[in-house]
Design an enzyme around this catalytic site. Structure first.
Site, PDB file in Angstrom:
ATOM      1  N   ASP A  13       3.842  -7.825  -3.175  1.00 60.58           N
ATOM      2  CA  ASP A  13       3.657  -7.384  -4.558  1.00 60.58           C
ATOM      3  C   ASP A  13       4.543  -6.173  -4.849  1.00 60.58           C
ATOM      4  O   ASP A  13       5.120  -6.038  -5.935  1.00 60.58           O
ATOM      5  CB  ASP A  13       2.193  -7.041  -4.819  1.00 60.58           C
ATOM      6  CG  ASP A  13       1.777  -7.246  -6.263  1.00 60.58           C
ATOM      7  OD1 ASP A  13       2.645  -7.152  -7.152  1.00 60.58           O
ATOM      8  OD2 ASP A  13       0.583  -7.511  -6.515  1.00 60.58           O
ATOM      9  N   HIS A  16       8.280  -6.380  -6.266  1.00 59.92           N
ATOM     10  CA  HIS A  16       8.639  -6.392  -7.692  1.00 59.92           C
ATOM     11  C   HIS A  16       9.330  -5.083  -8.083  1.00 59.92           C
ATOM     12  O   HIS A  16      10.236  -5.066  -8.924  1.00 59.92           O
ATOM     13  CB  HIS A  16       7.388  -6.571  -8.557  1.00 59.92           C
ATOM     14  CG  HIS A  16       6.795  -7.939  -8.511  1.00 59.92           C
ATOM     15  ND1 HIS A  16       7.375  -9.037  -9.100  1.00 59.92           N
ATOM     16  CD2 HIS A  16       5.639  -8.395  -7.950  1.00 59.92           C
ATOM     17  CE1 HIS A  16       6.623 -10.111  -8.921  1.00 59.92           C
ATOM     18  NE2 HIS A  16       5.568  -9.741  -8.222  1.00 59.92           N
ATOM     19  N   HIS A 193      -8.488  -7.988  -5.521  1.00 62.35           N
ATOM     20  CA  HIS A 193      -7.128  -7.452  -5.655  1.00 62.35           C
ATOM     21  C   HIS A 193      -7.014  -6.846  -7.048  1.00 62.35           C
ATOM     22  O   HIS A 193      -7.316  -7.505  -8.041  1.00 62.35           O
ATOM     23  CB  HIS A 193      -6.126  -8.603  -5.483  1.00 62.35           C
ATOM     24  CG  HIS A 193      -4.703  -8.251  -5.778  1.00 62.35           C
ATOM     25  ND1 HIS A 193      -3.767  -8.029  -4.783  1.00 62.35           N
ATOM     26  CD2 HIS A 193      -4.019  -8.121  -6.951  1.00 62.35           C
ATOM     27  CE1 HIS A 193      -2.588  -7.779  -5.339  1.00 62.35           C
ATOM     28  NE2 HIS A 193      -2.716  -7.826  -6.651  1.00 62.35           N
ATOM     29  N   HIS A 195      -4.869  -4.291  -9.989  1.00 60.39           N
ATOM     30  CA  HIS A 195      -3.693  -3.566 -10.478  1.00 60.39           C
ATOM     31  C   HIS A 195      -4.174  -2.366 -11.278  1.00 60.39           C
ATOM     32  O   HIS A 195      -5.286  -2.355 -11.805  1.00 60.39           O
ATOM     33  CB  HIS A 195      -2.800  -4.475 -11.313  1.00 60.39           C
ATOM     34  CG  HIS A 195      -1.943  -5.378 -10.478  1.00 60.39           C
ATOM     35  ND1 HIS A 195      -0.605  -5.139 -10.247  1.00 60.39           N
ATOM     36  CD2 HIS A 195      -2.250  -6.497  -9.788  1.00 60.39           C
ATOM     37  CE1 HIS A 195      -0.120  -6.087  -9.460  1.00 60.39           C
ATOM     38  NE2 HIS A 195      -1.102  -6.925  -9.161  1.00 60.39           N
ATOM     39  N   TYR A 287      -9.412  23.546  -2.992  1.00 62.53           N
ATOM     40  CA  TYR A 287      -8.561  23.829  -4.136  1.00 62.53           C
ATOM     41  C   TYR A 287      -7.129  23.367  -3.876  1.00 62.53           C
ATOM     42  O   TYR A 287      -6.573  23.578  -2.795  1.00 62.53           O
ATOM     43  CB  TYR A 287      -8.527  25.334  -4.412  1.00 62.53           C
ATOM     44  CG  TYR A 287      -9.707  25.879  -5.168  1.00 62.53           C
ATOM     45  CD1 TYR A 287      -9.998  25.446  -6.453  1.00 62.53           C
ATOM     46  CD2 TYR A 287     -10.517  26.860  -4.600  1.00 62.53           C
ATOM     47  CE1 TYR A 287     -11.066  25.954  -7.156  1.00 62.53           C
ATOM     48  CE2 TYR A 287     -11.598  27.380  -5.292  1.00 62.53           C
ATOM     49  CZ  TYR A 287     -11.871  26.925  -6.565  1.00 62.53           C
ATOM     50  OH  TYR A 287     -12.937  27.430  -7.252  1.00 62.53           O
TER      51      TYR A 287
END
Length: 338
Positions: A13, A16, A193, A195, A287
């Protein structure tokens, strides 16, 4: 809670992002780092799966089987995984991938078209592959229809069925509804899965696990189509904080991003998105302003920056206690000598 299995899709993936131009050498570096980090399945190949290198989806400069062989040559424990979309890839293509070293396949269809995967799932099982049914664009069907299609993939012999948020369009409530229904009605594991198009990839992955999914996808630094995938490095940190059992090492996963993937991307003019400095501050619970001081102390004492921040978090350090940073770094250095 059941053990969680992590699939990393950086090299599929994520391709791409680099116009499908991961070379065999790139794959060797990243796949080895992922395997060393304890990732369970490492997905390899063109972003659109086996034989995706076409005018329709974008050409790769590298032969698909060479890329698979490169991964298989260095991966010792993870499953070398390929994606097969019926109509793009074929059973014959899968056979060639197996000869090149693939040990798992994800057979992907649109969420309402699981029936087109029957031939491919059954063939994959005959080849001895770990086989995943992958229902894409799951936001486009209601939970009952997702279940109907998932049952088909289960009946064909899939080892796992995935609810796939290909468009990054789902909300946590959507994920909970769909995964819960699948979990209650299937006898095989459920995967998810995500995105990050709505900035919810981590939240949706957590919702999936809470609802019963045990296979979760990510990619290093969130590399992937659109806004990217769930960042594997962040996912491991979150799962550690949740106390979940999985096989990945946080530091090694982070190092896979910074030491293996980042140089590969930089050579292609791409910069990784995930801020791993921010990640470790959140993981440690300190922090963010401690980062600069901790980085200097790490260099001075020759210790890992992350160890300093995590120990500061364990001691519940707050603003005004920056002097602890030197003290902690020194103690870690002294303990290394012993």
């Amino acid at each position: 809670m059941a053990r969680i299995y992590l699939t990393d899709t950086t090299l599929r993936d994520g391709s791409h992002t680099v116009s499908h131009q991961f070379s065999p050498d790139d794959v060797t570096k990243v796949a080895k780092a992922l395997d060393d980090a304890g990732i369970d399945l490492i997905e390899i190949g063109h972003g659109d799966g086996l034989t995706g290198s076409t005018i329709n989806y974008g050409f790769s400069d590298y032969k698909e089987l060479d890329v698979i062989r490169a991964a298989a040559g260095v991966v010792k424990r993870a499953k070398v995984t390929v994606l097969l979309i019926p109509g793009i890839g074929s059973v014959e293509d899968l056979e060639e991938a197996v000869h090149a070293g693939a040990t798992a396949v994800r057979v992907a269809t649109h969420v309402t078209e699981a029936d087109v995967a029957e031939q491919h799932i059954k063939a994959a099982k005959k080849m001895g592959l770990w086989t995943v049914g992958f229902l894409m664009m799951a936001h486009m069907a209601d939970a009952e229809r997702v279940l109907q299609e998932a049952k088909k993939m289960e009946s064909y012999g899939a080892d796992v069925v995935y609810c796939t948020d290909s468009a990054g369009a789902m909300l946590p409530a959507d994920v909970t509804e769909k995964i819960s229904l699948l979990k209650a009605n299937l006898s095989i594991p459920i995967g998810f899965h995500s995105h990050n198009n709505l900035g919810l990839a981590i939240a949706n992955s957590v919702a999936a696990v809470d609802a019963g999914a045990t296979y979760i996808d990510g990619s290093l630094s969130g590399l992937g189509a659109g806004a990217g995938n769930t960042p594997t490095d962040t996912l491991v940190a979150v799962f550690n904080r949740m106390g979940l059992e999985h096989g990945a090492d946080l530091y090694k996963t982070m190092d896979a991003s910074t030491e293996a993937l980042a140089p590969v991307l930089l050579a292609k003019g791409v910069t990784a998105q995930t801020n791993l400095d921010a990640l470790i501050c959140g993981y440690a619970g300190v922090y963010s302003s401690f980062m600069l001081h901790a980085r200097r102390a790490a260099v001075r004492f020759g210790v890992d920056l992350r160890d300093i921040l995590i120990e500061l978090g364990r001691r519940r350090a707050v603003g005004g206690q920056e002097d602890w940073i030197i003290e902690v770094a020194n103690e870690i250095a002294q303990n290394k000598v012993k």
